[in-house]
Design an enzyme around this catalytic site. Structure first.
Site, PDB file in Angstrom:
ATOM      1  N   LEU A  75      18.875  32.368  27.051  1.00 28.53           N
ATOM      2  CA  LEU A  75      18.846  33.818  27.219  1.00 28.53           C
ATOM      3  C   LEU A  75      18.817  34.289  28.670  1.00 28.53           C
ATOM      4  CD1 LEU A  75      16.384  34.718  24.312  1.00 28.53           C
ATOM      5  CD2 LEU A  75      18.863  34.352  24.203  1.00 28.53           C
ATOM      6  N   CYS A  76      18.866  33.373  29.642  1.00 28.69           N
ATOM      7  CA  CYS A  76      18.963  33.789  31.044  1.00 28.69           C
ATOM      8  C   CYS A  76      20.397  34.200  31.348  1.00 28.69           C
ATOM      9  CB  CYS A  76      18.561  32.648  31.979  1.00 28.69           C
ATOM     10  SG  CYS A  76      16.800  32.523  32.231  1.00 28.69           S
ATOM     11  N   HIS A  77      20.535  35.288  32.095  1.00 26.33           N
ATOM     12  CA  HIS A  77      21.862  35.761  32.474  1.00 26.33           C
ATOM     13  C   HIS A  77      22.404  34.936  33.640  1.00 26.33           C
ATOM     14  CE1 HIS A  77      20.179  39.256  30.394  1.00 26.33           C
ATOM     15  NE2 HIS A  77      21.431  39.557  30.105  1.00 26.33           N
ATOM     16  N   MET A 111      13.386  33.373  37.357  1.00 23.11           N
ATOM     17  CA  MET A 111      13.629  32.114  36.641  1.00 23.11           C
ATOM     18  C   MET A 111      14.393  31.123  37.513  1.00 23.11           C
ATOM     19  SD  MET A 111      11.954  32.369  33.928  1.00 23.11           S
ATOM     20  CE  MET A 111      12.438  30.764  33.328  1.00 23.11           C
ATOM     21  N   ASP A 126      10.344  11.678  40.588  1.00 20.68           N
ATOM     22  CA  ASP A 126      11.212  10.542  40.266  1.00 20.68           C
ATOM     23  C   ASP A 126      11.283   9.553  41.424  1.00 20.68           C
ATOM     24  OD1 ASP A 126      13.218   9.062  38.730  1.00 20.68           O
ATOM     25  OD2 ASP A 126      14.628   9.807  40.243  1.00 20.68           O
TER      26      ASP A 126
END
Length: 156
Positions: A75-77, A111, A126
């Protein structure tokens, strides 16, 4: 309590309609931490890790993560990101990662900043896990945002 904008009356999710919003300059800054032993911090900041120089790799990973946010967060644009920076600050017990994202658009870039920090932190993890299995990713949050209808905001 305010209504969630991405949930319809029936409870199903949808992508918010931003077509009627005005474009404004928008920024967001986020931070996160990777906690590790002090000797590993020294290796990280001196490019002495067995896997190589982790910070340039993590910086590029963070930038790539910000650009891929709508591919991994539902749902992120998709946004035309104008600037992304990822910086690392040495601490006695780890590294503080800070990401800044800027766009001119109709929705915010919080976001994207969070994804940049998260991706950079995962990359650091990592690259140090072989020498510090107890490393911890922690404290990922938005520090500030500017632009848009809701205005500017900062943790300070």
């Amino acid at each position: 309590m305010s209504k969630l904008t991405h949930v319809r009356e029936d409870g199903s999710a949808h992508m918010v309609d931003v077509t009627g919003k005005n474009e404004t300059s928008r920024t967001a800054v986020a931070e996160g931490f990777v906690k590790m032993r002090g000797d590993v911090v020294k290796q990280l900041f001196s490019a002495g890790l067995p896997k190589g120089d982790a910070l340039p790799v993590a910086r590029i990973a963070g930038i790539m993560g910000a650009k891929k946010t709508p591919d991994i967060i539902p749902l992120c644009h998709p946004l035309p990101l104008g600037k992304i920076t990822v910086d690392f600050f040495e601490l006695a017990d780890g590294v503080r990662i800070e990401a800044s994202v800027k766009t001119r658009g109709v929705t915010g870039v919080e976001m994207e900043a969070l994804t940049a920090v998260s991706t950079a932190a995962l990359t650091v993890y990592d690259m140090i896990k072989a020498v510090d299995k107890m490393a911890v990713i922690d404290g990922i949050r938005v520090l500030s945002k500017t632009g848009g209808k809701s205005g500017d905001w900062s943790v300070q």
